[in-house]
Design a protein around this motif. Structure first.
Motif, mmCIF file in Angstrom:
data_model
loop_
_atom_site.group_PDB
_atom_site.id
_atom_site.type_symbol
_atom_site.label_atom_id
_atom_site.label_comp_id
_atom_site.label_asym_id
_atom_site.label_seq_id
_atom_site.Cartn_x
_atom_site.Cartn_y
_atom_site.Cartn_z
ATOM 1 N N ALA A 102 86.209 -63.278 -30.977
ATOM 2 C CA ALA A 102 86.706 -64.326 -31.875
ATOM 3 C C ALA A 102 87.430 -63.715 -33.075
ATOM 4 C CB ALA A 102 85.552 -65.211 -32.340
ATOM 5 N N ASN A 103 86.913 -62.620 -33.588
ATOM 6 C CA ASN A 103 87.528 -61.945 -34.729
ATOM 7 C C ASN A 103 88.932 -61.456 -34.386
ATOM 8 O OD1 ASN A 103 87.737 -60.865 -37.298
ATOM 9 N ND2 ASN A 103 86.679 -58.972 -36.752
ATOM 10 N N VAL A 104 89.107 -60.890 -33.209
ATOM 11 C CA VAL A 104 90.427 -60.433 -32.772
ATOM 12 C C VAL A 104 91.390 -61.614 -32.702
ATOM 13 C CG1 VAL A 104 91.703 -59.488 -30.797
ATOM 14 C CG2 VAL A 104 89.587 -58.391 -31.561
ATOM 15 N N GLY A 105 90.931 -62.736 -32.145
ATOM 16 C CA GLY A 105 91.767 -63.929 -32.062
ATOM 17 C C GLY A 105 92.150 -64.474 -33.427
ATOM 18 N N LEU A 106 91.198 -64.487 -34.352
ATOM 19 C CA LEU A 106 91.487 -64.975 -35.705
ATOM 20 C C LEU A 106 92.472 -64.066 -36.434
ATOM 21 C CD1 LEU A 106 87.906 -66.085 -36.759
ATOM 22 C CD2 LEU A 106 89.871 -67.576 -36.308
ATOM 23 N N LYS A 107 92.330 -62.768 -36.279
ATOM 24 C CA LYS A 107 93.274 -61.830 -36.907
ATOM 25 C C LYS A 107 94.680 -62.024 -36.361
ATOM 26 C CE LYS A 107 90.113 -58.140 -38.213
ATOM 27 N NZ LYS A 107 89.723 -56.736 -37.982
ATOM 28 N N ALA A 108 94.786 -62.249 -35.053
ATOM 29 C CA ALA A 108 96.100 -62.487 -34.453
ATOM 30 C C ALA A 108 96.708 -63.779 -34.993
ATOM 31 C CB ALA A 108 95.975 -62.543 -32.931
#
Length: 117
Positions: A102-108
């Motif tokens: 989820a963190n990777v998706g939010l950063k993107a």
């Protein structure tokens, strides 16, 4: 009869397990035939593909360990847990993985919004 060389006595088991390596991208199903706090005996049909160091997950015990193969004989592999104190409940590992994803998706998404302007 030979003297026992193990650090901890092992219990006979018939548990399913999953050996993971290559950063978790490669997995092999296995059977855990005996288990202790320090190691286990695995039965793995494709033992040739298993590297010396790997992760072993035992879903019914909700545990995952770092492990190292100590000996091999056909389909049987004796392993030692390299980080027994680092055994983490499986549900926590799954939650952590979901949070990281989820963190990777939010950063993107943040990067996308800041670039759009």
């Amino acid at each position: 009869m030979d003297a026992e060389r193990r650090r901890a006595p092992r219990q006979r088991t018939l548990l399913s397990g999953v050996a993971a390596f290559n950063g978790g991208r490669s997995t092999l199903d296995c059977t855990i035939r005996n288990l202790s706090e320090a190691g286990a005996l695995m039965v793995l049909s494709d033992a040739v593909a298993l590297p010396q160091a790997f992760e072993i997950e035992i879903p019914s015990r909700q545990r995952q360990y770092s492990a190292r193969a100590v000996w091999r004989s056909g389909e049987r592999i004796g392993i030692v847990f390299t980080e027994p104190a680092a055994a983490v409940p499986l549900d926590l590992m799954r939650r952590l993985k979901a949070c990281e994803t989820a963190n990777v998706g939010l950063k993107a998404r943040i990067r996308q919004l800041t670039e759009a302007g």
